[in-house]
Design an enzyme around this catalytic site. Structure first.
Site, short mmCIF file in Angstrom:
data_model
loop_
_atom_site.label_atom_id
_atom_site.label_comp_id
_atom_site.label_asym_id
_atom_site.label_seq_id
_atom_site.Cartn_x
_atom_site.Cartn_y
_atom_site.Cartn_z
N ASN A 134 0.80 -1.21 0.00
CA ASN A 134 0.00 0.00 0.00
C ASN A 134 0.83 1.26 0.00
OD1 ASN A 134 -2.64 -0.42 -0.23
ND2 ASN A 134 -3.15 -0.17 1.92
N LEU A 137 -7.53 0.74 1.97
CA LEU A 137 -8.19 1.10 0.72
C LEU A 137 -7.19 1.08 -0.42
CD1 LEU A 137 -10.73 3.85 1.80
CD2 LEU A 137 -11.09 1.41 1.45
N HIS A 138 -6.74 -0.12 -0.79
CA HIS A 138 -5.91 -0.26 -1.99
C HIS A 138 -6.83 -0.72 -3.10
CE1 HIS A 138 -4.65 -4.70 -2.27
NE2 HIS A 138 -5.77 -4.62 -1.63
N THR A 139 -6.28 -1.20 -4.22
CA THR A 139 -7.12 -1.22 -5.42
C THR A 139 -8.47 -1.94 -5.35
OG1 THR A 139 -5.81 -3.01 -6.32
CG2 THR A 139 -5.33 -0.79 -7.09
#
Lengths: 156, 88
Positions: A114, B14-16
């Site tokens: 991330n 909240l990654h892809t």
């Protein structure tokens, strides 16, 4: 190490790769991750399976896909790759097809995934003039020169 | 305008994949929706996947969700609950 620095230092780009379709693009372009021992071969087949089940979750912007899976799905070390496709492929994402730029990521843990990679990739994808230049490049050296000249705010 | 502050709890943040779903949910509302990373002091349009990805929101990140427009209350309630119920 950030995405851009990795690509330049490890010569991890391919220019105008010839592929048959989106699955072929993931396998052929992603071979780089396997060659650099950043991922097992099943990392790539898992990405394809997940796209079939969940839809093309790796398509992140018009013309751009970011193949990646979870660390435990076959990632071995931090590894990135940047591939431009000679002929664009269709993933079935009407807002963003066709795809000409593939940005591969393997990360050994979610936090590295991330914070180090995705933020910088999002900066790059949002930089439309640079994306156009990358896609217009005729050889990898041109791509490395372009990436080497970029400065994004990592402290975002 | 209505807003609320809460913490991202799902393991991947909240990654892809989760982010893409949140953006799709946000786009179903008319109002303007923004999310702010409290620790970084940066704000992003929640209807843009790239802007959201640039925030680099991980598990345990504290965020402020802000909605402004006709359906703001419905949007705030729905998006907050959607993000808090993400499992992956």
């Amino acid at each position: 190490m950030g995405f851009l620095e990795y690509i330049v230092e490890n010569k991890a780009a391919i220019c105008n790769l010839e592929v048959d379709n989106w699955e072929d693009a993931i396998i052929k372009g992603g071979q780089m991750l396997i060659d650099k021992q950043a991922a097992k071969p099943e990392y790539l087949t898992t990405i394809i399976e997940k796209c079939k089940v969940n839809g093309p979750y790796i398509v992140i912007a018009p013309g751009i896909a970011m193949p990646h899976a979870r660390p435990e799905e076959g990632a071995l070390a931090l590894g990135y790759g940047l591939v431009t496709l000679k002929n664009p492929v269709v993933f079935g994402d009407p807002d963003n097809d066709p795809i000409s730029l593939m940005l591969y990521i393997a990360a050994p843990d979610v936090k590295a995934h991330n914070e180090e990679a995705i933020t910088q990739i999002a900066e790059l994808c949002d930089d439309e003039p640079t994306i156009e230049k990358i896609l217009a490049a005729d050889d990898v050296e041109e791509i490395y020169t372009l990436l080497d000249g970029l400065e994004y705010d990592d402290e975002f | 305008m209505v807003k609320d502050t809460f913490v991202i709890t799902n393991p991947t943040g909240l990654h892809t994949r989760p982010a893409k779903r949140v953006v799709a949910e946000a786009k179903t509302f008319e109002c303007d929706i923004t999310i702010t990373s409290i620790s970084k002091g940066k704000v992003a349009n929640l209807k843009s996947l790239l802007k959201l990805m640039k925030l680099g929101l991980s598990q345990d990140s504290e965020v402020e969700l802000s909605c402004d427009g006709a359906d703001e209350q419905a949007a705030l309630d729905h998006i907050k609950s959607y993000i808090q119920n993400l499992e992956d």
